[in-house]
Design an enzyme around this catalytic site. Structure first.
Site, mmCIF file in Angstrom:
data_model
loop_
_atom_site.group_PDB
_atom_site.id
_atom_site.type_symbol
_atom_site.label_atom_id
_atom_site.label_comp_id
_atom_site.label_asym_id
_atom_site.label_seq_id
_atom_site.Cartn_x
_atom_site.Cartn_y
_atom_site.Cartn_z
ATOM 1 N N CYS A 190 50.988 37.556 41.801
ATOM 2 C CA CYS A 190 49.768 37.663 42.601
ATOM 3 C C CYS A 190 49.137 36.303 42.897
ATOM 4 O O CYS A 190 48.350 36.184 43.832
ATOM 5 C CB CYS A 190 48.738 38.534 41.892
ATOM 6 N N HIS A 210 45.286 43.461 49.343
ATOM 7 C CA HIS A 210 45.922 42.511 48.430
ATOM 8 C C HIS A 210 47.419 42.431 48.699
ATOM 9 O O HIS A 210 48.227 42.979 47.948
ATOM 10 C CB HIS A 210 45.634 42.947 46.995
ATOM 11 N N CYS A 264 43.748 37.109 38.949
ATOM 12 C CA CYS A 264 44.528 37.560 37.810
ATOM 13 C C CYS A 264 45.962 37.715 38.278
ATOM 14 O O CYS A 264 46.222 37.867 39.478
ATOM 15 C CB CYS A 264 43.990 38.879 37.261
#
Length: 395
Positions: free
Chosen positions: A92, A352, A382
């Site tokens: 991510c 996302h 995160c």
């Protein structure tokens, strides 16, 4: 060796598409090429051949984004073949990692002009199959989806580490006593802030729609959602007593983002005023199942390196993988004013697309600082398998 200042001259991104939505027909390498081309076109005084390297984040890499999607983007965007490209993967955090690596190269004098960004098409992520241990197996073979999360997990990994991302968010909610209502309220605020930002034209300077696709705004924003509507959704990961739902989690998405980074010499060649200057970054690790709290220490370290405190921040883009995860981080930063966090909406509403999100956050902070005229901003995410990444920008 002197360390050079690194400036962000420009930042662009696509509208973020929903899973199976408007951008699902667009290959990830084409999405990446689109933002690279748009970025170059917006600085016409800069010779594209002056780009020393292109860094792109990509969390999947199992499908059409294989074979170094950064280099594919360079070629598909029509940049000179002399411009190289490298793809990085910190899940991510990949897009932000690309920005940090490009900035590091410029700061050390290895580059003067660089493009950094990220891309992900979760819609087009393929199914994959392991090769059989012997030739011509008689039985059926299993396909694994590469869209999100663990697959083909090493059996040596402790079971506690390999829980689903959603269960990890539930663990953060357990740790901090975060209720379902608090998560839904956070999600509702994300949608409202994002819808308001679009209505005010705050994204006009950075969003570059993909030609031929009918998408001019982030596709997952729900202008009319409510606490009542969110309350009707069932927990997605713990059927009994769970608090994490599709409504208070980030969706699955497609999109790309890119930034133009330069040193003083490169800045003169663009003939432009920079949006912001890169000040410091930090990366940290944490227990894999508590990945949602990964930014907590990374943010503190990045601020320390920059010689800044939470009180110095004027804006903070925190990736909203889950409302529970974001609220857990905020609970561990009591010094931080929550009003400056994600003022234009966050990933619960915007989306996302894994490899692109970090670049989107950095670009958003840079544009917000430019609009304000001065200040200190921070971007943080995160990262699955237990990491946190943070970048401090100034203007």
């Amino acid at each position: 060796m002197s360390i050079r200042d690194v400036y962000i001259v420009d930042a662009v991104r696509t509208p973020i598409g929903k899973f199976g939505g408007a951008l699902a027909s667009v290959r990830p390498d084409d999405l990446a090429a689109h933002v690279v081309r748009a970025l170059v076109d917006r600085s016409p005084a800069l010779d594209p051949a002056r780009v020393d390297d292109v860094y792109f984040g990509d969390a999947n890499g199992a499908g059409e984004d294989n074979r170094d999607v950064a280099r594919m983007a360079v070629l598909l965007a029509g940049l000179p073949v002399t411009v190289p490209g490298v793809t990085v993967n910190r899940l991510c955090g990949s897009g932000l990692e690309a920005v940090i690596q490009a900035a590091r190269a410029i700061a050390l004098g290895d580059a003067s002009v660089a493009i950094a960004g990220g891309v992900e098409s979760m819609s087009r992520a393929p199914w994959v199959m392991q090769k059989p241990e012997r030739a011509f197996p008689a039985g059926h073979q299993q396909l694994h989806s590469t869209t999100l999360g663990w697959r083909m997990t090493n059996p040596r990994m402790p079971a506690a580490w390999t829980v689903s991302l959603g269960e990890g968010a539930e663990l953060v909610a357990d740790r901090h006593g975060i209720t379902r209502e608090q998560q839904d309220a956070f999600a509702l605020a994300s949608h409202r802030k994002a819808a308001e930002a679009w209505a005010k034209g705050l994204y006009d300077d950075e969003v570059v729609p993909y030609a031929g696709v009918d998408l001019t705004r982030d596709e997952c924003i729900r202008d009319t959602t409510s606490m009542e509507a969110l309350a009707k959704l069932k927990p997605a990961f713990r059927p009994e007593g769970g608090t994490v739902t599709p409504g208070n989690s980030s969706p699955l998405n497609d999109g790309a983002a890119a930034l133009l980074l330069v040193d003083e010499e490169g800045l003169r060649e663009t003939g432009r005023e920079p949006l912001a200057r890169i000040r410091a970054s930090a990366v940290t690790g944490i227990e894999p199942q508590l990945f949602g709290l990964g930014p907590v220490e990374a943010v503190r370290r990045a601020l320390g390196k920059a010689g800044r405190s939470f009180a110095d921040l004027t804006t903070f883009e925190l990736n909203e993988a889950f409302a529970a995860q974001s609220l857990g981080c905020l609970a561990e930063w009591p010094e931080l004013d929550p009003e400056i966090v994600n003022p234009r909406g966050g990933a619960v509403a915007i989306g996302h697309p894994l490899g692109a999100s970090g670049a989107r956050l950095a670009g958003s902070v840079a544009h917000q600082l430019a609009a304000a005229g001065s200040g200190t901003g921070l971007a943080a995410l995160c990262i699955g398998v237990g990491q946190g990444l943070a970048l401090v920008l100034e203007r």
